[in-house]
Design an enzyme around this catalytic site. Structure first.
Site, PDB file in Angstrom:
ATOM      1  N   SER A 204      -8.001  -6.626  -7.647  1.00 54.08           N
ATOM      2  CA  SER A 204      -9.136  -6.035  -6.947  1.00 54.08           C
ATOM      3  C   SER A 204     -10.389  -5.864  -7.800  1.00 54.08           C
ATOM      4  O   SER A 204     -11.455  -5.617  -7.255  1.00 54.08           O
ATOM      5  CB  SER A 204      -8.725  -4.686  -6.354  1.00 54.08           C
ATOM      6  OG  SER A 204      -8.430  -3.790  -7.401  1.00 54.08           O
ATOM      7  N   HIS A 232      -4.993  -7.733  -0.904  1.00 50.81           N
ATOM      8  CA  HIS A 232      -6.357  -8.275  -0.966  1.00 50.81           C
ATOM      9  C   HIS A 232      -6.400  -9.779  -0.719  1.00 50.81           C
ATOM     10  O   HIS A 232      -7.473 -10.367  -0.722  1.00 50.81           O
ATOM     11  CB  HIS A 232      -6.992  -8.003  -2.337  1.00 50.81           C
ATOM     12  CG  HIS A 232      -7.447  -6.585  -2.529  1.00 50.81           C
ATOM     13  ND1 HIS A 232      -8.549  -6.054  -1.876  1.00 50.81           N
ATOM     14  CD2 HIS A 232      -6.948  -5.588  -3.287  1.00 50.81           C
ATOM     15  CE1 HIS A 232      -8.705  -4.797  -2.248  1.00 50.81           C
ATOM     16  NE2 HIS A 232      -7.748  -4.478  -3.098  1.00 50.81           N
ATOM     17  N   LYS A 263      -6.563  -3.495   5.451  1.00 53.31           N
ATOM     18  CA  LYS A 263      -7.677  -4.284   4.899  1.00 53.31           C
ATOM     19  C   LYS A 263      -8.036  -5.387   5.898  1.00 53.31           C
ATOM     20  O   LYS A 263      -8.573  -5.073   6.961  1.00 53.31           O
ATOM     21  CB  LYS A 263      -7.306  -4.786   3.503  1.00 53.31           C
ATOM     22  CG  LYS A 263      -7.238  -3.607   2.507  1.00 53.31           C
ATOM     23  CD  LYS A 263      -6.953  -3.988   1.080  1.00 53.31           C
ATOM     24  CE  LYS A 263      -7.069  -2.754   0.201  1.00 53.31           C
ATOM     25  NZ  LYS A 263      -5.868  -2.468  -0.584  1.00 53.31           N
TER      26      LYS A 263
HETATM   27  C1  LIG Z   1      -5.006  -1.292  -0.936  1.00 49.44           C
HETATM   28  C2  LIG Z   1      -3.790  -1.714  -1.645  1.00 49.44           C
HETATM   29  C3  LIG Z   1      -2.566  -1.080  -1.446  1.00 49.44           C
HETATM   30  C4  LIG Z   1      -2.440   0.149  -0.576  1.00 49.44           C
HETATM   31  O1  LIG Z   1      -2.499  -0.176   0.759  1.00 49.44           O
HETATM   32  P1  LIG Z   1      -2.452   1.000   1.842  1.00 49.44           P
HETATM   33  O2  LIG Z   1      -1.866   0.369   3.035  1.00 49.44           O
HETATM   34  O3  LIG Z   1      -3.850   1.463   2.006  1.00 49.44           O
HETATM   35  O4  LIG Z   1      -1.574   2.068   1.264  1.00 49.44           O
HETATM   36  C5  LIG Z   1      -1.441  -1.575  -2.085  1.00 49.44           C
HETATM   37  N1  LIG Z   1      -1.525  -2.635  -2.918  1.00 49.44           N
HETATM   38  C6  LIG Z   1      -2.692  -3.257  -3.156  1.00 49.44           C
HETATM   39  C7  LIG Z   1      -2.718  -4.435  -4.061  1.00 49.44           C
HETATM   40  C8  LIG Z   1      -3.850  -2.815  -2.543  1.00 49.44           C
HETATM   41  O5  LIG Z   1      -5.008  -3.422  -2.794  1.00 49.44           O
END
Ligand SMILES: *Cc1c(COP(=O)(O)O)cnc(C)c1O
Length: 417
Positions: A204, A232, A263
């Site tokens: 990220s 992501h 996301k």
């Molecule tokens: C955003 C993210 C998470 C967490 O996801 P949620 O569903 O919001 O708990 C887990 N792993 C990665 C790599 C992320 O970017």
């Protein structure tokens, strides 16, 4: 007999003078810590948005801003078709489940969504969680013991790190996407019974993608399982946006995918683990965030089913996102900015200097553009940057406004000529 069912019991009596005194010390401790966080410039303040999540958001004070810091990669956060699907699902199946899945919290909708996710990733089965944080938190402990090894990329997400901590397996860590270092770990981990390589699909902070083809090669050479967190990357990378397995053609070579519905896939809430049948079966038996936490509500599940329907009908949103990323990157490079070679919808504009990254982000906000400035300890020392997240919700005029603001602020602050 005691407790709250006892008629003369008054819980307010539990707060005694001693408790208050104890809080006094603890309160001061918290106040000092909070002041230190603030003094270090690390205090997180929230922006109150008074509109739907979209390319152009309205704030509480009525001002507007262009949003370049949401994970709204496919622009689905306020998609009308999904909002309608959520309403219809709520009408049909109610507001809440009031149960965990295995007691009485599984509806036909949950099974349909699990199947849709498995189809999307070409896997055998899927298990839903309240969040990907839970999917990762509940993944390792049910599957591995102290006899086994978890080999983890150094830049993996916090939820993977926490999940690994909850498991007794031996831990190995390799430098980000560094295949020589991964190979070293795999050689050392031959001492253990089973091995699993664990990586984010897209990281990220840099927006780089994990080299899944090479990771799978090494996994085969050293007899290891492979897990990738697609949070992501799914919806973003790969020819039609189906994630790293599509991009590197490693279907059948990745044993476990985890991902989020928060996301690209609509942005509401929810997570999942998808992969080999027996692994998912075991998680349903033993994964603590699944066993001891509530089922996803029908509105979210119904709308998420619709997400996968939409993505199966057309990859138009993914194509638009890809075009936006290319457009933004090319114009920013032409303007003289130093940009990490992005392989995703995350674009890191390198400034290197921590205070500069904060001033830059503030000035961008004054220009009506929301981007995030990151510096140590979120990124390595001396690698401060602005992170820009592109979305299929952005139109070219949004991108042009953001680029113009970058050029204006960049010149003001001497970052570009
Ligand atoms: C955003 C993210 C998470 C967490 O996801 P949620 O569903 O919001 O708990 C887990 N792993 C990665 C790599 C992320 O970017």
């Amino acid at each position: 007999m005691g407790g709250i069912f006892c008629p003369d019991f008054d819980s307010r009596l539990l707060i005694t003078k001693t408790d208050i005194t104890m809080y006094g010390d603890f309160q001061q401790h918290l106040k000092d810590e909070l002041a230190a966080i603030d003094a270090a410039g690390l205090y997180k303040r929230e922006r109150n948005i008074a509109s739907q999540q979209f390319a152009e958001i309205t704030l509480e004070d009525g001002s507007k801003a262009l949003n370049f810091c949401a994970n709204n990669y496919l622009g689905l956060s306020n998609n009308p078709r999904l909002m309608k699907a959520a309403q219809e699902a709520m009408e049909a199946r109610g507001f809440g489940m009031s149960s965990v899945r295995f007691i009485c919290g599984t509806q036909d909708y949950h099974k349909t969504l699990e199947k849709a996710i498995a189809d999307y990733f070409k896997t055998e089965d899927t298990i839903l969680y309240a969040a990907c944080f839970d999917a990762n938190g509940g993944l390792f402990e049910p599957l591995f013991t102290a006899e086994d090894a978890i080999i983890s990329d150094s830049l993996n997400h916090a939820s993977i790190i926490d999940g690994v901590r909850l498991c007794k397996a031996q831990r190995y860590r390799y430098a980000n996407a560094d295949m020589a270092d991964l190979e070293r770990c795999l050689q050392e981990a031959q001492a253990q019974r089973y091995r699993i390589i664990v990586t984010d699909g897209v990281f990220s902070m840099d927006g780089n993608v994990a080299p899944m083809d090479k990771i799978c090669d090494l996994a085969e050479k050293y007899n290891a399982l492979v897990m990738v967190d697609e949070s992501h990357s799914a919806g973003v990378v790969g020819a039609t946006g189906h994630g790293v397995a599509e991009q590197f053609n490693c279907y059948g070579r990745v044993d476990i995918f985890t991902g989020t519905l928060g996301k690209a896939f609509g942005g509401a809430v929810g997570g999942f683990t998808t992969g080999r049948k027996e692994i998912i079966d075991m998680l349903r038996q033993r994964s603590r965030p699944y066993l001891f936490s509530n089922s996803l509500p029908p509105s979210v599940v119904g709308a998420s089913i619709e997400v996968f329907k939409m993505l199966a009908e057309s990859d138009e949103l993914h194509t638009k996102l890809q075009n936006n990323v290319n457009y933004f990157r090319d114009k920013m490079l032409a303007a003289g900015f130093d940009i990490k070679p992005t392989q995703s919808a995350i674009c890191a504009v390198m400034l290197y200097d921590a205070p500069l990254s904060q001033v830059f982000a503030q000035k961008m906000a004054q220009e009506g553009i929301f981007v995030t400035g990151f510096y140590y300890p979120v990124v390595p020392k001396g690698e401060a940057r602005i992170r820009v997240q592109l979305s299929a919700a952005h139109e070219q005029e949004h991108l042009d406004k953001a680029i113009a603001a970058f050029i204006k602020v960049g010149k003001e602050l001497g970052v570009i000529k």
